[in-house]
Structures are given as structure tokens and as C-alpha cells.
Motif scaffolding. Structure first.
Motif, short mmCIF file in Angstrom:
data_model
loop_
_atom_site.label_atom_id
_atom_site.label_comp_id
_atom_site.label_asym_id
_atom_site.label_seq_id
_atom_site.Cartn_x
_atom_site.Cartn_y
_atom_site.Cartn_z
N PRO A 37 0.83 -1.21 0.00
CA PRO A 37 0.00 0.00 0.00
C PRO A 37 0.87 1.26 0.00
O PRO A 37 1.96 1.29 0.58
CB PRO A 37 -0.81 -0.12 1.29
CG PRO A 37 -0.84 -1.58 1.58
CD PRO A 37 0.46 -2.12 1.10
N GLU A 38 0.34 2.29 -0.64
CA GLU A 38 1.02 3.59 -0.76
C GLU A 38 2.36 3.47 -1.47
O GLU A 38 3.25 4.29 -1.28
CB GLU A 38 1.18 4.23 0.62
CG GLU A 38 -0.15 4.46 1.32
CD GLU A 38 0.02 4.92 2.76
OE1 GLU A 38 1.13 5.34 3.14
OE2 GLU A 38 -0.98 4.86 3.49
N HIS A 39 2.52 2.42 -2.25
CA HIS A 39 3.74 2.19 -3.05
C HIS A 39 5.01 2.23 -2.21
O HIS A 39 6.05 2.70 -2.66
CB HIS A 39 3.81 3.16 -4.23
CG HIS A 39 2.66 3.01 -5.16
ND1 HIS A 39 2.55 1.96 -6.02
CD2 HIS A 39 1.54 3.77 -5.32
CE1 HIS A 39 1.42 2.06 -6.71
NE2 HIS A 39 0.78 3.15 -6.29
N ALA A 40 4.92 1.74 -0.97
CA ALA A 40 6.09 1.70 -0.09
C ALA A 40 7.14 0.75 -0.63
O ALA A 40 8.34 0.95 -0.40
CB ALA A 40 5.67 1.30 1.32
#
Length: 174
Positions: A37-40
Motif C-alpha cells: 500500500p502507498e507504493h512503499a
């Protein structure tokens, strides 16, 4: 005097429950993208099929961790492997490795894949096909077998030497 930056190693785990997957599959090319998620963090696998062999032709990784302290800069680490045939297996079979796979993605990013099982193309019934074992797993199994065979050989030689020497014990006739 110039400032010295102390290099530290950080480890990040991709928890399977939080990973979002996407991809596509054509006749002889496929792609799989795993993203947090959130391109972590993200991993992109590009698969190729040549005749009866499928493999990962390109592996791309990117990690953007949350800064470890207030005021620290947020760095993004990325890397790519694309010149090797990674995780190769015959079509319809899966590549499996329970040993550690440590891939040097760039000078600042190393990717550890443990355990790993991949299969592209020809996936009958959505189940992995017969497994192709990685060389590290094979070596882990073969070395104890070879050492055991050597030990048995040494014991057999010792028994033969003992039996042959036993025949020549005692007094000789004149």
C-alpha cells in the motif's frame, strides 16, 4: 574535514496479507507486479517463454521506507536485474527454492527471496506443476548423501582390512 555518512543495513519484509498483485499474460510474455500500500515497496517480475522454457527475464524492485527518524530524508532504493534467465523451468513446471536467494539489485539494494516458488504460463487447474529444484537446495540434499557414502566406504575398507589381517594371525608352521 568532510562529513562521514555511516552506512547501515535495513531490512523490510513484504507481508503477504498486505501485498496487492496485478499482472497480465500473453502467449510468450507475462508480468507480475507485487506492491505494498502507498507504493512503499514493489516488485515486478517479467516472464518470458522460449520454446519449452520459461524464466524471469527482468526483475525490478523499489523500496521507499518511512524515514527512521524525524528530520531524516526519505530515500528510495531501486534496482533491476535483466541480463540473466532467473528461476528457469520447463513450461508446465514450477521453479522452487527454499534456500535463501540473495540478489544484488543495485549498490544500495539487495533482495532476499525466501522461500520462492514461481511458475508462468501453462498452470493447469491453477496449481503449481512439478517442481524444479534450485541448485542451493539440491546441494543441501546432496552433500550429506555424499558424506554418508564416504563414511560407509571408510567403514567397509576398515572391516575388510580387519578381516584380511585376522587370517594372518597366529603361529606359522615350520
Amino acid at each position: 574535514m568532510s562529513p562521514v555518512r555511516i552506512q547501515k543495513s535495513w531490512y523490510f519484509n513484504l507481508h503477504p496479507a498486505r501485498v496487492q498483485s496485478s499482472g497480465h499474460c500473453d502467449e510468450d510474455a507475462a508480468a507480475l507486479s507485487l506492491t505494498l500500500p502507498e507504493h512503499a515497496a514493489s516488485l515486478q517480475f517479467s516472464f518470458r517463454k522460449e520454446r519449452d522454457l520459461s524464466y524471469v527475464s527482468q526483475l525490478t524492485a523499489q523500496v521507499s521506507p518511512v524515514p527512521v527518524c524525524q528530520g531524516c530524508t526519505n530515500e528510495t532504493y531501486s534496482g533491476m536485474l535483466g541480463r540473466d534467465r532467473l528461476f528457469a523451468a520447463a513450461c508446465g513446471r514450477s521453479f522452487k527454492c527454499t534456500s535463501e536467494n540473495l540478489l544484488l539489485m543495485s549498490s544500495k539494494l539487495r533482495l532476499k527471496l525466501v522461500p520462492l516458488q514461481v511458475q508462468a504460463f501453462v498452470v493447469p487447474g491453477g496449481q503449481y506443476g512439478q517442481e524444479v529444484e534450485c541448485s542451493a537446495d539440491l546441494q543441501r540434499r546432496v552433500i550429506p548423501l555424499v558424506l554418508g557414502a564416504v563414511a560407509v566406504g571408510v567403514v567397509l575398507v576398515a572391516v575388510l582390512v580387519f578381516l584380511l589381517n585376522k587370517e594372518h594371525q597366529g603361529y606359522e608352521r615350520i
